[in-house]
Design an enzyme around this catalytic site. Structure first.
Site, short mmCIF file in Angstrom:
data_model
loop_
_atom_site.label_atom_id
_atom_site.label_comp_id
_atom_site.label_asym_id
_atom_site.label_seq_id
_atom_site.Cartn_x
_atom_site.Cartn_y
_atom_site.Cartn_z
N CYS A 188 19.29 17.20 3.42
CA CYS A 188 19.30 18.65 3.67
C CYS A 188 20.71 19.23 3.85
CB CYS A 188 18.40 18.96 4.85
SG CYS A 188 17.85 20.67 4.87
N HIS A 223 12.92 15.99 5.45
CA HIS A 223 13.01 15.48 6.81
C HIS A 223 11.75 14.64 7.02
CE1 HIS A 223 16.44 17.96 7.82
NE2 HIS A 223 15.83 18.98 7.28
N1 GLN Z 1 21.45 25.44 6.42
C1 GLN Z 1 20.66 24.77 5.51
C2 GLN Z 1 19.52 25.60 4.97
O1 GLN Z 1 18.74 26.20 5.68
C3 GLN Z 1 20.28 23.40 5.97
C4 GLN Z 1 19.03 23.27 6.78
C5 GLN Z 1 18.67 21.87 7.16
O2 GLN Z 1 19.49 20.91 7.17
N2 GLN Z 1 17.43 21.73 7.57
O3 GLN Z 1 19.41 25.64 3.78
#
Ligand code: GLN
Length: 219
Positions: A93, A193
Site C-alpha cells: 500500500c 492488507h
Molecule cells: N495514502 C495512501 C492512500 O490512501 C496509502 C494508504 C495505505 O497505506 N493504506 O492511497
C-alpha cells in the site's frame, strides 16, 4: 542456513498489522530449519543492502508517507541496487506507492517517491477511497489471492512491471484496468492488507523459496 530480513520504517509504516507479513515469512522459514534475523531500519539509519535476503515495507497514511519521503533519497542507491540485482522484496500500500516514481496525497499534493519502480499514483477526487475485500487471480502462477484494500491512490504500472494479479472482485490498482499490485524482478507490491502473506500462504512460499534459492546459490 540463516536468512536476514530488513523491515523498513517499521515504526512509521505499519497499518492493519502489515508486520504479520514478516512474522509469516519468519515462521515459515524457521519451520524449514532456517534461522531468521529481522533488522529494522528507519529514518536516519544507514542501510547496507548486501546483508539482506528479503526486504519489507508496509503501508501508512499520507502524513506518515510524507515523513518517509524525506528520508528515502538517503536509501535510494542501496535499494535500487538491491532491486535491480533481483533481491526479494515486498511492499504494501503506502510503501508500494512510495517505491514508485511519485504519488499524490488524497488532497492532490505530489510527493516524490523512491523512483526504483516505474509505477506512479494519482489521487481520487473528493477524497474517495477504494475500500473492501478483494480477490485477484495470477494466471501465470495459477494462484488466487485474497485481501482487504483501503486506499485513495490510483496506481498505474510502468514498463517492466506486471500486475500481481487480475481483479476478480474489488478495485485493485486504479479501478480501471483490472490490475492489482506489481511484480518487478523479485520485488512484489500490493495494496492488500490483512496481512497479505498471512492470508495467502502460497505467495509467502513463493517469496521465501526465491530468497532461499538465491542464498543457496550465493547470488
Ligand atoms: N495514502 C495512501 C492512500 O490512501 C496509502 C494508504 C495505505 O497505506 N493504506 O492511497
Amino acid at each position: 542456513m540463516e536468512l536476514n530480513i530488513c523491515h523498513l520504517y517499521p515504526d512509521i509504516l505499519n497499518l492493519y498489522g502489515d508486520r504479520g507479513n514478516i512474522i509469516t515469512m519468519k515462521r515459515r522459514l524457521e519451520s524449514r530449519g532456517i534461522s531468521v534475523n529481522v533488522d529494522e531500519c528507519s529514518i536516519g539509519q544507514p542501510l547496507d543492502v548486501d546483508k539482506y535476503d528479503i526486504f519489507f515495507i508496509g503501508g501508512g497514511q499520507d502524513h506518515e508517507q510524507k515523513v518517509i519521503a524525506k528520508d528515502l533519497p538517503s536509501k535510494r542507491d542501496e535499494l535500487v541496487k538491491y532491486i535491480e540485482r533481483g533481491g526479494v522484496g515486498l511492499a504494501i500500500c503506502g510503501g508500494y506507492q512510495l517505491i514508485g516514481q511519485y504519488y499524490e496525497t488524497a488532497h492532490g499534493e505530489k510527493i516524490q517517491g523512491l523512483g526504483a519502480l516505474p509505477h506512479y499514483t494519482l489521487h481520487q477526487e473528493n477524497l474517495a477511497r477504494f475500500i473492501g475485500d478483494i480477490e485477484i487471480r495470477n494466471d501465470e502462477f495459477g494462484e488466487t489471492y485474497l485481501g482487504f484494500e483501503n486506499h485513495n491512490g490510483r496506481t498505474f504500472l510502468g514498463e517492466g512491471e506486471k500486475p500481481l494479479g487480475t481483479v476478480v472482485s474489488g478495485h485493485g490498482n486504479n479501478g480501471e484496468d483490472h490490475s492489482e499490485g506489481a511484480i518487478y524482478k523479485n520485488m512484489f507490491c500490493s495494496y492488500f492488507h490483512g496481512p497479505l502473506l498471512v492470508r495467502n500462504r502460497h505467495l509467502a512460499e513463493r517469496l521465501i523459496d526465491t530468497a532461499v534459492k538465491q542464498k543457496e546459490s550465493g547470488e
